[in-house]
Motif scaffolding. Structure first.
Motif, PDB file in Angstrom:
ATOM      1  N   GLU A  21       0.847  -1.200   0.000  1.00  0.00           N
ATOM      2  CA  GLU A  21       0.000   0.000   0.000  1.00  0.00           C
ATOM      3  C   GLU A  21       0.884   1.253   0.000  1.00  0.00           C
ATOM      4  N   GLN A  22       1.967   1.201   0.799  1.00  0.00           N
ATOM      5  CA  GLN A  22       2.904   2.336   0.806  1.00  0.00           C
ATOM      6  C   GLN A  22       3.479   2.572  -0.584  1.00  0.00           C
ATOM      7  N   LEU A  23       3.848   1.471  -1.260  1.00  0.00           N
ATOM      8  CA  LEU A  23       4.418   1.606  -2.601  1.00  0.00           C
ATOM      9  C   LEU A  23       3.384   2.193  -3.558  1.00  0.00           C
ATOM     10  N   ALA A  24       2.154   1.703  -3.460  1.00  0.00           N
ATOM     11  CA  ALA A  24       1.100   2.210  -4.345  1.00  0.00           C
ATOM     12  C   ALA A  24       0.868   3.698  -4.111  1.00  0.00           C
ATOM     13  N   ARG A  25       0.896   4.115  -2.839  1.00  0.00           N
ATOM     14  CA  ARG A  25       0.716   5.546  -2.540  1.00  0.00           C
ATOM     15  C   ARG A  25       1.852   6.358  -3.163  1.00  0.00           C
ATOM     16  N   ARG A  26       3.060   5.842  -3.032  1.00  0.00           N
ATOM     17  CA  ARG A  26       4.227   6.577  -3.542  1.00  0.00           C
ATOM     18  C   ARG A  26       4.186   6.676  -5.077  1.00  0.00           C
ATOM     19  N   LEU A  27       3.693   5.624  -5.709  1.00  0.00           N
ATOM     20  CA  LEU A  27       3.663   5.609  -7.178  1.00  0.00           C
ATOM     21  C   LEU A  27       2.388   6.240  -7.741  1.00  0.00           C
ATOM     22  N   ALA A  38       9.925  -7.620  -8.174  1.00  0.00           N
ATOM     23  CA  ALA A  38      10.215  -6.276  -8.683  1.00  0.00           C
ATOM     24  C   ALA A  38       9.526  -5.219  -7.816  1.00  0.00           C
ATOM     25  N   GLU A  39       8.337  -5.531  -7.332  1.00  0.00           N
ATOM     26  CA  GLU A  39       7.650  -4.573  -6.452  1.00  0.00           C
ATOM     27  C   GLU A  39       8.426  -4.391  -5.146  1.00  0.00           C
ATOM     28  N   LEU A  40       8.957  -5.490  -4.618  1.00  0.00           N
ATOM     29  CA  LEU A  40       9.778  -5.381  -3.401  1.00  0.00           C
ATOM     30  C   LEU A  40      10.991  -4.484  -3.650  1.00  0.00           C
ATOM     31  N   GLY A  41      11.614  -4.659  -4.804  1.00  0.00           N
ATOM     32  CA  GLY A  41      12.778  -3.845  -5.143  1.00  0.00           C
ATOM     33  C   GLY A  41      12.433  -2.375  -5.258  1.00  0.00           C
ATOM     34  N   LEU A  42      11.313  -2.100  -5.928  1.00  0.00           N
ATOM     35  CA  LEU A  42      10.886  -0.702  -6.076  1.00  0.00           C
ATOM     36  C   LEU A  42      10.608  -0.080  -4.715  1.00  0.00           C
ATOM     37  N   TYR A  43       9.935  -0.850  -3.867  1.00  0.00           N
ATOM     38  CA  TYR A  43       9.586  -0.328  -2.538  1.00  0.00           C
ATOM     39  C   TYR A  43      10.848   0.117  -1.783  1.00  0.00           C
ATOM     40  N   GLY A  44      11.837  -0.760  -1.708  1.00  0.00           N
ATOM     41  CA  GLY A  44      13.030  -0.441  -0.919  1.00  0.00           C
ATOM     42  C   GLY A  44      13.858   0.672  -1.539  1.00  0.00           C
ATOM     43  N   ALA A  45      13.989   0.648  -2.873  1.00  0.00           N
ATOM     44  CA  ALA A  45      14.806   1.667  -3.540  1.00  0.00           C
ATOM     45  C   ALA A  45      14.196   3.052  -3.365  1.00  0.00           C
ATOM     46  N   LEU A  46      12.872   3.145  -3.534  1.00  0.00           N
ATOM     47  CA  LEU A  46      12.217   4.457  -3.399  1.00  0.00           C
ATOM     48  C   LEU A  46      12.257   4.938  -1.953  1.00  0.00           C
ATOM     49  N   GLU A  47      12.093   4.004  -1.008  1.00  0.00           N
ATOM     50  CA  GLU A  47      12.170   4.360   0.408  1.00  0.00           C
ATOM     51  C   GLU A  47      13.573   4.895   0.737  1.00  0.00           C
ATOM     52  N   CYS A  48      14.586   4.219   0.218  1.00  0.00           N
ATOM     53  CA  CYS A  48      15.970   4.620   0.495  1.00  0.00           C
ATOM     54  C   CYS A  48      16.255   6.007  -0.082  1.00  0.00           C
ATOM     55  N   LEU A  49      15.795   6.228  -1.313  1.00  0.00           N
ATOM     56  CA  LEU A  49      16.036   7.535  -1.932  1.00  0.00           C
ATOM     57  C   LEU A  49      15.290   8.639  -1.193  1.00  0.00           C
TER      58      LEU A  49
END
Lengths: 195, 356
Positions: A21-27, A38-49
């Motif tokens: 849900e956090q990833l969906a909100r961010r995207l 791939a969704e897990l990867g996107l979640y962590g990379a965007l959180e880190c940035l």
């Protein structure tokens, strides 16, 4: 060799409840056509940035991704589908780790050097990453993503900084990088960290 | 930065299980095996299989035999305290064969390391078609950083349960043959290869690996981008301290895809004016996916050193404004070798021959 500051970390091991849900909100919506890995990867990379207060990855930064199992669930599905004929095109694409590199490139609005490299010892991979990053003025975004056993997405944002003089110690284990140290460099005897 | 030399090479491919055999068959290439299509396509699909290698023991036994032979021929024994870079996109064929549920890159690279009695670090690169070039770039960086003086880059692409059906499902395969940059190109012909390039920063050799570039463009994750091809060339040249006019030959990706060949040609035209001589090995080898970068460089260098050149009977597509060279350029000194692949990946290395 350059010295790097660990600008930010995302140590989601395991990922928190509600991460999709956090990833969906961010995207601005649920990602489409990506598998779980791939969704897990996107979640962590965007959180880190976000923690490094960067909206996008700088043009001259590099991206290194690693995993033990990769998109294993997509591989399972594709193998199951081949029993009855051909895999679905989308399922087959999701079996390729490079699809996460493409997704990261698109989401980070960045076109540059992105690689998928595996080694069982994360410190050995960081050592190679330091060698690869030598020419990259924008530093590195580096991640370890897995969907089997524990769903995890661990990312480090490394920024090149001026040489730091004293206090360097040989990196003992990967936990040092994910928890304590502030700087990292490739010394004459291997990886060194500054706490 | 320490200079990095190519001190050993070996190849097992559809042309034969050694570079000597491959050269003997260069002008009478092996007709591709025909694999029955599974549904999307009709009839059979050409597939450039490695022949003469027993398959009774399954994927692992076949892979082990081929990898051991090729690594030995490239001089792996002189490098096994250094780094091993494995490039493959075919996943773990043994696990897939046994329908094991959990793909494990660490187990796969560990197994290959054990087959070769490897003592140094073993890295595995898997970015579809560009895996081999990425492995070469990684090995070059590893050596230039002084982390060791020897490295072996091993490209492995062998038949497995997923790759051919996956490409057929994507409708990317030709049913007629590989026609890079050709007027009648209609898709890819996949192939098998096990190839090795041994690199050293401690021993000199005629060919030097100067460096290269890797550009991922996520806007088009399944096709090549002309802009990214141009950027790849420019960054590779800049990283090697070269001007565009200093490249004499480009080993193109040109897998025979109607769309990607056009994007590659457009990108090259923007990066080079005029475009240097072009060479493709895919009509001979097929597209060996993760191994293609390593396999094509190994065969190309062997051709150049022994005075051979591939023949291209297919008519070039005039719309592309580039075509494959009918002979090797005179006084050839530098080669840009590129591979483009899934994931919007565009990768190239630059090789330089010592001045004569």
């Amino acid at each position: 060799m350059k010295t790097y500051r660990i600008q930010s970390r995302c140590i989601a091991q395991p990922v928190p409840a509600g991460w999709r849900e956090q990833l969906a909100r961010r995207l601005g919506g649920r990602p489409r056509r990506l598998g779980l890995w791939a969704e897990l990867g996107l979640y962590g990379a965007l959180e880190c940035l976000e923690r490094s207060k960067e909206q996008v990855l700088p043009a001259h930064a590099g991206l290194i991704l690693s995993s033990r199992h990769g998109p294993a669930r997509a591989v399972r599905s594709a193998l199951d589908q081949t029993r009855d004929g051909l895999p679905l095109p989308l399922t087959f694409l999701q079996t390729q780790p490079s699809q996460l590199l493409a997704a990261l490139s698109a989401q980070l609005q960045w076109r540059g050097d992105a690689r998928f490299i595996c080694h069982p010892d994360p410190l050995a991979l960081v050592q190679l990453a330091m060698a690869i990053a030598h020419r990259l003025e924008g530093g590195l975004l580096m991640g370890w993503v897995d969907e089997l056993d524990v769903e995890s997405s661990v990312w480090l944002r490394l920024q090149p900084v001026a040489h730091q003089e004293a206090g360097w110690q040989k990196a003992g284990d990967f936990a040092t990088l994910t928890r304590d140290c502030s700087h990292i460099r490739l010394g004459p005897d291997g990886l060194e960290v500054l706490s | 930065m320490k200079p990095v030399y190519l001190v050993g090479r070996a190849l097992a491919c559809t042309l034969g299980n050694s570079l000597d055999t491959a050269l003997e068959r260069l002008h009478s290439p092996v007709a591709p095996a025909q694999t029955p299509a599974s549904g999307v396509s009709e009839g059979t699909l050409p597939y450039q299989r490695i022949s003469g290698n027993a398959t009774e023991g399954g994927w692992d036994a076949r892979a082990r035999s081929l990898i051991a032979d090729v690594a030995q021929a490239a001089g792996a024994a002189q490098a096994h305290a250094g780094a091993l870079f494995i490039a493959m996109s075919c996943q773990d064929g043994d696990a897939a064969e046994k329908m094991q549920r959990d793909m494990d890159f660490h187990a796969l690279s560990g197994r290959i390391g054990e087959w070769l009695d490897w003592r140094g670090p073993v890295y595995l690169c898997s970015t579809a078609c560009t895996s081999g070039i990425q492995a070469l770039l990684g090995a070059c960086d590893w050596l230039q950083a002084g982390l060791g003086t020897e490295a072996l880059v091993l490209g492995v692409e062998l038949d497995n349960r997923l790759t051919l059906p996956g490409f057929e499902a994507l409708q990317l395969l030709s049913s007629t043959g590989s026609k890079p940059l050709g007027l009648h190109r209609d898709g890819l012909v996949l192939g098998e290869a096990v190839a090795a390039l041994r690199l050293s920063s401690g021993c000199e050799a005629p060919w030097k690996l100067l460096g290269g570039a890797n550009v991922v463009d996520g806007v088009q994750p399944t096709t090549a981008s002309a802009d990214a091809v141009t950027q790849m060339c420019r960054v590779a040249l800049a990283n090697c301290g070269l001007e565009a006019t200093e490249v004499d030959l480009i080993k193109v990706q040109a897998a025979g895809s109607p769309v990607n060949d056009a994007a590659e040609a457009e990108g090259l035209r923007a990066a080079f004016a005029p475009v240097p001589a072009l060479v493709s090995l895919k009509p001979l080898l097929g597209h060996c996916m993760g191994a293609s970068g390593v396999a094509e460089i190994a065969l190309l260098l062997e051709c150049l050193e022994k005075g051979h050149w591939p023949r291209y009977p297919e008519r070039a597509d005039p719309a592309l404004e580039v075509q494959l060279a009918q002979q090797a350029p005179a006084n050839l000194r530098r080669i840009l070798a590129s591979i483009l692949g899934f994931g919007g990946s565009h990768a190239a290395v630059v090789l330089e021959r010592s001045a004569v």
